[in-house]
Scaffold this active site. Structure first.
Site, mmCIF file in Angstrom:
data_model
loop_
_atom_site.group_PDB
_atom_site.id
_atom_site.type_symbol
_atom_site.label_atom_id
_atom_site.label_comp_id
_atom_site.label_asym_id
_atom_site.label_seq_id
_atom_site.Cartn_x
_atom_site.Cartn_y
_atom_site.Cartn_z
ATOM 1 N N LYS A 50 0.703 -1.292 -0.032
ATOM 2 C CA LYS A 50 0.090 -0.039 0.011
ATOM 3 C C LYS A 50 0.729 1.395 -0.025
ATOM 4 O O LYS A 50 0.413 2.288 -0.712
ATOM 5 C CB LYS A 50 -1.085 -0.059 1.164
ATOM 6 C CG LYS A 50 -1.929 -1.051 1.180
ATOM 7 C CD LYS A 50 -3.118 -0.771 2.018
ATOM 8 C CE LYS A 50 -4.496 -1.975 1.382
ATOM 9 N NZ LYS A 50 -5.599 -1.670 2.257
ATOM 10 N N LYS A 75 -3.169 -9.869 -6.155
ATOM 11 C CA LYS A 75 -4.218 -10.380 -5.344
ATOM 12 C C LYS A 75 -5.614 -9.586 -6.145
ATOM 13 O O LYS A 75 -5.275 -8.320 -6.159
ATOM 14 C CB LYS A 75 -3.991 -10.406 -3.776
ATOM 15 C CG LYS A 75 -5.333 -9.773 -3.045
ATOM 16 C CD LYS A 75 -4.938 -9.703 -1.524
ATOM 17 C CE LYS A 75 -5.439 -8.524 -1.225
ATOM 18 N NZ LYS A 75 -6.756 -8.360 -1.051
ATOM 19 N N LYS A 93 -10.594 -5.259 -3.572
ATOM 20 C CA LYS A 93 -11.876 -4.315 -3.471
ATOM 21 C C LYS A 93 -11.841 -2.883 -3.821
ATOM 22 O O LYS A 93 -12.581 -2.145 -4.106
ATOM 23 C CB LYS A 93 -12.722 -4.592 -2.309
ATOM 24 C CG LYS A 93 -12.308 -4.260 -1.085
ATOM 25 C CD LYS A 93 -13.607 -4.797 0.087
ATOM 26 C CE LYS A 93 -12.987 -4.723 1.298
ATOM 27 N NZ LYS A 93 -12.165 -3.500 1.871
HETATM 28 P P1 ATP Z 1 -8.638 -3.100 0.313
HETATM 29 O O1 ATP Z 1 -8.457 -3.464 -1.316
HETATM 30 O O2 ATP Z 1 -9.925 -2.325 0.497
HETATM 31 O O3 ATP Z 1 -7.375 -3.039 0.951
HETATM 32 P P2 ATP Z 1 -9.149 -6.119 0.326
HETATM 33 O O4 ATP Z 1 -10.027 -6.462 -0.963
HETATM 34 O O5 ATP Z 1 -7.649 -6.487 0.368
HETATM 35 O O6 ATP Z 1 -9.329 -4.560 0.501
HETATM 36 P P3 ATP Z 1 -9.936 -6.653 3.117
HETATM 37 O O7 ATP Z 1 -10.763 -5.571 3.533
HETATM 38 O O8 ATP Z 1 -8.217 -6.094 3.316
HETATM 39 O O9 ATP Z 1 -10.032 -6.334 1.238
HETATM 40 O O10 ATP Z 1 -10.150 -7.804 3.459
HETATM 41 C C1 ATP Z 1 -11.106 -8.494 3.885
HETATM 42 C C2 ATP Z 1 -11.059 -10.003 3.962
HETATM 43 O O11 ATP Z 1 -10.940 -10.671 2.599
HETATM 44 C C3 ATP Z 1 -9.849 -10.493 4.637
HETATM 45 O O12 ATP Z 1 -10.000 -11.686 5.364
HETATM 46 C C4 ATP Z 1 -8.988 -10.766 3.446
HETATM 47 O O13 ATP Z 1 -7.903 -11.718 3.679
HETATM 48 C C5 ATP Z 1 -9.995 -11.176 2.396
HETATM 49 N N1 ATP Z 1 -9.412 -11.134 1.122
HETATM 50 C C6 ATP Z 1 -9.393 -9.969 0.405
HETATM 51 N N2 ATP Z 1 -8.880 -10.079 -0.760
HETATM 52 C C7 ATP Z 1 -8.901 -11.420 -0.984
HETATM 53 C C8 ATP Z 1 -8.587 -12.196 -2.150
HETATM 54 N N3 ATP Z 1 -8.375 -11.548 -3.179
HETATM 55 N N4 ATP Z 1 -8.897 -13.451 -2.156
HETATM 56 C C9 ATP Z 1 -9.254 -14.123 -0.934
HETATM 57 N N5 ATP Z 1 -9.559 -13.401 0.185
HETATM 58 C C10 ATP Z 1 -9.189 -11.896 0.184
#
Ligand code: ATP
Ligand code: LTN
Length: 335
Positions: A117, A199, A202
């Site tokens: 990040k 990865k 969102k």
């Molecule tokens: P952001 O992009 O907003 O930082 P993010 O998509 O990485 O967010 P988080 O809020 O950090 O999502 O994570 C929420 C949950 O979803 C966590 O348990 C995280 O491990 C899981 N998660 C996030 N991205 C993935 C992915 N690509 N595959 C599987 N699990 C995921």
């Protein structure tokens, strides 16, 4: 809630940033739903984590309601579990401060999520972003949590949480329960559609990289059609072909089929046909969820009642833990 005391505690949070997407569902939320009967579950919506990157206030507030409605639409039962907003329970921030005093800069410097990040914006990286994993440790340790169902990317943060808990316990006695991560074998790390070595996320600035839980059928079809693959023609789970492997993972998550069964079903049929069927399967999976979401999202008052109860329960549960921590540290008890 009657038999709460007998069940081990499960806690997991998601930050209200971006658009909830299939990675969040298959990596985390799906397991919350399957485990909710066996564990005493707390599901904080971690808004304090979300402000580690700049948020528009009106959008943040609306998104919190969206996420809560989606949790329920996914199958989280707010009567059976403690669903709440992190900022409604000040003990999270209080414990984070204390744990900060037991965390080494070097430990935080090693965190992959921070490095990733921080690399996106070279200047003005906030201390909050750096400290993010300590707040997460506080969320978990405040409630004697045993199990933390998360995606694969959070394993390192869980390891830090375990280290902090052990370090504190070694000095002050058995204060914290040492938590364990729960990461699914399939769906623990869903990759970006356009950049399958990254990865799926969102908050990705390009929405073509993820399938949101609220994407309509046309959007799903378009995103899957554009997803990066290779010059082959047989869909299979093969790590040397990360794009198609990721789409096979998504299909396996949605239909429950094994990779082998998918490979057999689509042998020699071409990627076009595979992508069409994948888009149909994803849409069929999302449609009922979206219908439930719309009904729940329409009633903010009902969600506020749920949040009030959730925060009361969480505050009651956090208080004795924080009092004990203050006590072992040598603070004068509140008079
Ligand atoms: P952001 O992009 O907003 O930082 P993010 O998509 O990485 O967010 P988080 O809020 O950090 O999502 O994570 C929420 C949950 O979803 C966590 O348990 C995280 O491990 C899981 N998660 C996030 N991205 C993935 C992915 N690509 N595959 C599987 N699990 C995921
Ligand atoms: N850091 C997590 C979100 C998070 C979390 C938690 C997950 C904050 N607090 C407590 C599990 C338990 C992430 O997914 N980015």
């Amino acid at each position: 809630m009657g038999d709460r005391k007998q069940k081990p505690v499960l806690l997991s949070g998601i930050q209200p940033s971006g658009n909830l997407m299939v990675g969040n569902y298959f990596g985390a939320i799906k397991n919350w739903v399957t485990l909710q009967g066996q564990y005493d579950c707390l599901f904080p919506l971690v808004d304090l984590h979300a402000i580690t990157v700049r948020q528009n206030p009106a959008e943040l507030r609306a998104r919190c309601y969206d996420f809560l409605a989606l949790y329920i639409a996914c199958g989280i039962d707010p009567d059976q579990n403690t669903v709440f907003v992190q900022s409604h329970v000040p003990a999270h921030a209080q414990l984070a401060w204390i744990l900060n005093c037991f965390t080494y800069m070097g430990e935080l410097n090693r965190m992959h999520q921070f490095k990733e990040k921080a690399s996106r914006s070279e200047q003005n990286i906030s201390a909050g972003l750096f400290d993010y994993p300590v707040l997460m440790a506080a969320d978990i340790l405040l409630y004697d949590t045993k199990l933390v169902p998360v995606g694969d990317d959070q394993k390192q943060h869980l390891e830090l949480t375990r280290d902090l808990a052990s370090r504190f316990n070694a000095r002050y006695g058995d204060v914290f329960t040492i938590p364990e991560p729960f990461v699914p074998d399939v769906g623990g790390r869903i990759m970006s559609l356009q950049e399958p070595l990254k990865k799926m996320s969102k908050s990705d600035t390009d929405p073509n990289n993820y399938i949101a839980l609220l994407d309509d059928a046309d959007t799903v079809r378009r995103k899957i059609k554009r997803a990066v693959t290779d010059s082959g023609c047989s869909a299979a789970y093969d790590e040397s072909r990360p794009g198609i492997a990721n789409l096979v993972v998504i299909l396996s998550c949605v239909t429950g089929e094994s990779y082998g069964a998918i490979e057999e079903r689509f042998a020699g049929k071409g990627y076009r046909r595979f992508k069409q069927e994948l888009a149909d399967a994803v849409t069929a999976f999302l449609k009922p969820l979206q219908k439930r979401y719309r009904a729940i999202r329409g009633d903010e008052k009902a969600m506020e009642t749920m949040l009030r109860h959730g925060a009361e329960q969480a505050r009651d549960r956090a208080r004795p833990m924080l009092e004990n921590i203050h006590n072992v540290l040598g603070f004068i008890p509140e008079i």
